[in-house]
Design a protein around this motif. Structure first.
Motif, short mmCIF file in Angstrom:
data_model
loop_
_atom_site.label_atom_id
_atom_site.label_comp_id
_atom_site.label_asym_id
_atom_site.label_seq_id
_atom_site.Cartn_x
_atom_site.Cartn_y
_atom_site.Cartn_z
N ASP A 28 0.74 -1.31 -0.22
CA ASP A 28 0.15 -0.39 0.20
C ASP A 28 1.14 1.04 -0.06
OD1 ASP A 28 -2.66 -1.68 -0.10
OD2 ASP A 28 -2.02 -1.61 2.22
N GLN A 29 1.68 1.46 -0.70
CA GLN A 29 3.02 2.85 -0.99
C GLN A 29 3.40 2.92 0.27
OE1 GLN A 29 0.39 5.28 -2.67
NE2 GLN A 29 0.16 4.57 -4.75
N ARG A 30 4.00 1.69 1.13
CA ARG A 30 4.65 1.88 1.97
C ARG A 30 5.75 0.88 2.63
NH1 ARG A 30 0.56 1.84 7.34
NH2 ARG A 30 2.11 3.44 8.08
N GLN A 31 7.05 1.52 2.83
CA GLN A 31 7.97 0.83 2.91
C GLN A 31 7.61 -0.58 4.30
OE1 GLN A 31 9.49 1.40 -0.62
NE2 GLN A 31 10.67 0.17 0.97
N VAL A 32 7.69 -1.11 3.54
CA VAL A 32 7.27 -2.49 4.89
C VAL A 32 9.19 -3.05 5.31
CG1 VAL A 32 7.12 -5.13 5.98
CG2 VAL A 32 5.83 -3.63 3.86
N LYS A 33 9.17 -3.13 6.68
CA LYS A 33 10.32 -3.83 6.99
C LYS A 33 10.51 -5.14 7.15
CE LYS A 33 13.49 -2.79 11.25
NZ LYS A 33 13.41 -2.17 12.60
N ARG A 34 9.60 -5.87 8.15
CA ARG A 34 9.22 -7.25 8.60
C ARG A 34 7.76 -7.33 8.08
NH1 ARG A 34 10.38 -8.15 14.29
NH2 ARG A 34 9.44 -6.45 15.41
N LEU A 35 7.29 -8.77 8.23
CA LEU A 35 5.65 -9.53 9.11
C LEU A 35 6.60 -10.35 9.81
CD1 LEU A 35 4.71 -10.64 5.32
CD2 LEU A 35 4.55 -8.21 5.83
N ILE A 36 5.14 -9.85 10.44
CA ILE A 36 5.08 -11.00 11.61
C ILE A 36 4.07 -11.65 11.78
CG2 ILE A 36 4.47 -10.86 14.32
CD1 ILE A 36 6.65 -8.26 14.24
N TYR A 37 3.79 -13.21 11.61
CA TYR A 37 2.84 -13.70 11.73
C TYR A 37 1.84 -14.50 12.93
CZ TYR A 37 3.20 -13.84 6.61
OH TYR A 37 3.22 -13.48 5.00
N GLU A 38 1.03 -14.41 13.25
CA GLU A 38 0.47 -15.40 14.26
C GLU A 38 -0.33 -16.51 13.92
OE1 GLU A 38 -0.59 -12.79 16.96
OE2 GLU A 38 1.45 -11.96 17.13
N SER A 39 -0.93 -17.49 14.56
CA SER A 39 -1.97 -18.05 14.95
C SER A 39 -2.46 -19.03 15.44
CB SER A 39 -1.23 -19.38 13.94
OG SER A 39 -1.93 -20.63 13.39
N ILE A 76 -3.50 -18.22 10.32
CA ILE A 76 -2.71 -17.45 10.02
C ILE A 76 -3.64 -15.93 10.05
CG2 ILE A 76 -0.50 -17.59 9.09
CD1 ILE A 76 -0.95 -20.22 8.65
N PHE A 77 -2.30 -15.16 10.99
CA PHE A 77 -1.73 -13.91 10.35
C PHE A 77 -1.51 -12.51 11.03
CE2 PHE A 77 -5.65 -16.36 13.96
CZ PHE A 77 -6.69 -15.76 13.05
N LYS A 78 -1.44 -11.65 10.01
CA LYS A 78 -0.19 -11.33 10.16
C LYS A 78 -0.01 -9.88 9.95
CE LYS A 78 0.49 -10.51 4.97
NZ LYS A 78 0.24 -10.13 3.00
N LYS A 79 1.20 -9.30 10.68
CA LYS A 79 1.03 -7.88 10.51
C LYS A 79 1.77 -7.48 10.63
CE LYS A 79 2.39 -6.93 15.27
NZ LYS A 79 2.60 -6.75 16.66
N GLU A 80 2.20 -5.80 9.33
CA GLU A 80 2.79 -5.92 8.76
C GLU A 80 3.68 -4.56 9.95
OE1 GLU A 80 1.93 -5.65 4.23
OE2 GLU A 80 1.50 -3.91 5.28
N GLU A 81 5.32 -4.73 9.98
CA GLU A 81 6.31 -3.08 10.43
C GLU A 81 6.73 -2.92 9.84
OE1 GLU A 81 9.66 -2.97 13.29
OE2 GLU A 81 7.72 -4.73 13.89
N TYR A 82 6.29 -1.29 9.44
CA TYR A 82 7.34 -0.19 8.37
C TYR A 82 8.20 0.50 8.78
CZ TYR A 82 2.54 -1.37 6.82
OH TYR A 82 1.03 -1.74 6.44
N GLU A 83 8.50 0.54 7.78
CA GLU A 83 10.15 1.55 7.86
C GLU A 83 10.14 2.24 8.94
OE1 GLU A 83 13.17 0.42 7.72
OE2 GLU A 83 12.70 -1.23 6.26
N ASN A 84 9.01 2.98 9.04
CA ASN A 84 8.69 4.43 10.12
C ASN A 84 8.31 4.00 11.69
OD1 ASN A 84 6.01 3.17 9.53
ND2 ASN A 84 4.81 5.53 9.17
#
Length: 146
Positions: free
Chosen positions: A40-51, A122-130
């Motif tokens: 979504d036009q944002r810089q992603v640093k990493r993903l974190i998955y939980e389940s 399985i649930f995804k969290k995006e962590e952005y560079e900011n």
């Protein structure tokens, strides 16, 4: 053979592939989902998955059984999904399907990833560079607020 797994370590693609190989089959189709550096036009640093792991594994096995019902010639199905942190460029899901001919395994892999995104908890969290974080839902998931 059906094998599903949720792991917190880096996915070993070659090992997963080897589990799917069969002397009776001329095709192994692979799908590898990786973490990209933007969303979504944002810089992603990493993903974190939980389940909800116990339920996720049961549903992943159900997806494999659905595959076997739809494509009776499919031999081996191996699905691994990573949980926890998944850095940019690393695999979060690997699906390997073997069949005597390519079309069945290609179709089965396509079905598998779409179905997993739709029904597996399985649930995804995006962590952005900011520093911002956002839980993301797959547009395919049955509980999506489309």
């Amino acid at each position: 053979m059906i094998e599903v797994n949720l792991i917190y370590d880096e996915l070993k693609i070659e090992d997963i592939y080897q589990k799917a190989v069969s002397e009776e089959c001329g095709a192994v189709a692979l799908f590898i989902g990786t973490t990209r550096n933007h969303s979504d036009q944002r810089q992603v640093k990493r993903l974190i998955y939980e389940s909800y792991e116990k339920m996720a594994l049961l549903i992943m096995e159900t997806v494999c059984k659905e595959i076997k019902e739809k494509w009776s010639t499919v031999n081996n199905i191996v699905i691994y999904h990573r949980l926890g942190e998944v850095p940019i460029g690393k695999a979060s899901v690997v699906i390997a399907v073997s069949s005597p001919h390519r079309q069945e395994s290609l179709d089965a892999v396509h079905f598998a990833i779409d179905r997993i995104k739709a029904v597996v908890p399985i649930f995804k969290k995006e962590e952005y560079e900011n520093g911002d974080v956002q839980w993301k839902e797959n547009k395919e998931c049955l509980w999506s607020q489309k």
